[in-house]
Design a protein around this motif. Structure first.
Motif, PDB file in Angstrom:
ATOM      1  N   ILE A  85       2.654  10.702  18.933  1.00  0.00           N
ATOM      2  CA  ILE A  85       4.011  11.056  19.345  1.00  0.00           C
ATOM      3  C   ILE A  85       4.359  12.509  19.033  1.00  0.00           C
ATOM      4  N   GLU A  88       2.749  14.564  21.816  1.00  0.00           N
ATOM      5  CA  GLU A  88       3.412  14.308  23.103  1.00  0.00           C
ATOM      6  C   GLU A  88       4.812  14.920  23.123  1.00  0.00           C
ATOM      7  N   TYR A  89       5.519  14.816  22.017  1.00  0.00           N
ATOM      8  CA  TYR A  89       6.848  15.427  21.899  1.00  0.00           C
ATOM      9  C   TYR A  89       6.752  16.932  22.125  1.00  0.00           C
ATOM     10  N   PRO A 103      11.377  12.755  17.354  1.00  0.00           N
ATOM     11  CA  PRO A 103      10.604  11.669  16.755  1.00  0.00           C
ATOM     12  C   PRO A 103      11.240  11.166  15.460  1.00  0.00           C
ATOM     13  N   PHE A 111       9.658   6.768  17.305  1.00  0.00           N
ATOM     14  CA  PHE A 111      10.081   6.890  18.697  1.00  0.00           C
ATOM     15  C   PHE A 111      10.825   8.197  18.913  1.00  0.00           C
ATOM     16  N   ILE A 124       9.706   7.137  24.194  1.00  0.00           N
ATOM     17  CA  ILE A 124       8.270   7.089  23.925  1.00  0.00           C
ATOM     18  C   ILE A 124       8.122   6.613  22.495  1.00  0.00           C
ATOM     19  N   SER A 125       7.047   5.871  22.234  1.00  0.00           N
ATOM     20  CA  SER A 125       6.871   5.347  20.878  1.00  0.00           C
ATOM     21  C   SER A 125       5.397   5.282  20.519  1.00  0.00           C
ATOM     22  N   GLN A 126       5.172   5.287  19.218  1.00  0.00           N
ATOM     23  CA  GLN A 126       3.836   5.155  18.649  1.00  0.00           C
ATOM     24  C   GLN A 126       3.924   4.206  17.479  1.00  0.00           C
TER      25      GLN A 126
END
Length: 128
Positions: A85, A88-89, A103, A111, A124-126
């Protein structure tokens, strides 16, 4: 039973396709004329035969009201899982994506939430 297609309302299908492919990295799977609009889906390049996301026009008063209300309430329309994340962020932020939540750790997941430029908030989440 399994999920085959899920949909998200969008204000403009062509702008949505551009954002979801060029910015998020999904691939166009289906593009079929359907009257004034299209049956337009995208998929993850990691799973071309997986769940399709239908970019559905919000050309209906109920759809517009739903979309606007959950957006204004800060509720994400859907959630995508990412492997990292933080990376990606930063990638999305560097592409000009506007985040409404950075995040944030919450129990077993981290998330973040962003504006998809199509009338939706997306999470979006991890998993930890």
């Amino acid at each position: 039973m399994r999920i085959n297609i899920t949909s998200i309302f969008v204000e403009d299908q062509e702008n949505a396709l551009k954002f979801y492919t060029e910015v998020l990295g999904f691939e166009k799977k289906t593009d079929i004329p359907a009257g004034d609009f299209k049956w337009l889906t995208v998929v993850s390049p990691e799973d071309r035969d997986g769940v399709e996301l239908l970019l559905e026009p919000n050309d209906n008063p109920a759809a517009k009201t739903y979309q606007r209300t959950i957006y204004d309430d800060g509720i994400p329309t859907t959630s995508f899982v990412v492997d990292n994340i933080g990376e990606e962020y930063e990638r999305l932020k560097n592409l000009g994506v506007k985040f409404t939540a950075v995040p944030t750790e919450m129990g077993p997941v981290t998330f973040a939430i962003f504006d998809d430029t199509c009338g939706n908030l997306i999470q979006i989440s991890q998993a930890k």
